[in-house]
Design an enzyme around this catalytic site. Structure first.
Site: not given
Length: 107
Positions: A65-66
């Site tokens: 993810c980020h």
């Protein structure tokens, strides 16, 4: 669930003697359009339960993810549903951009 750093993932992907993991990118579509690791499979976090059958529980999966929080949640969900080879990318795509691919945009 195991964790690995961006440089460790880069080394894994470069090692042809190791089976290539599924790079499960759980970010939103606009985030994936901004930047992604080549060959990653984009399935937004909120779609994982409905699309679980698309994933092979016999293959190693690296959740991305980020920054690593959403992917850790998805990894825990996968483990609760029988997946045994789940790894979380610590620091997420942001760490990848800073530590592995400096040409990758950050956000």
């Amino acid at each position: 669930m195991q964790n690995l750093t961006a440089p460790e993932l880069a080394a894994w992907l470069a090692d042809e003697s190791r089976p290539r993991p599924v790079l499960l990118d759980v970010r939103e579509p606009w985030e994936v359009q901004t930047c992604q690791i080549e060959g990653s499979v984009p399935i937004p976090m909120n779609s994982i339960p409905a699309r679980l059958q698309e994933l092979d529980e016999d293959l190693p999966i690296v959740c991305i993810c980020h920054h690593g929080a959403r992917s850790a949640s998805v990894g825990a969900f996968l483990e609760r549903n029988g997946f045994t080879q789940v790894t979380n990318l610590t620091g997420g795509i942001h760490a990848w951009a800073l530590q592995v691919d400096n040409s990758m945009p950050t956000y």
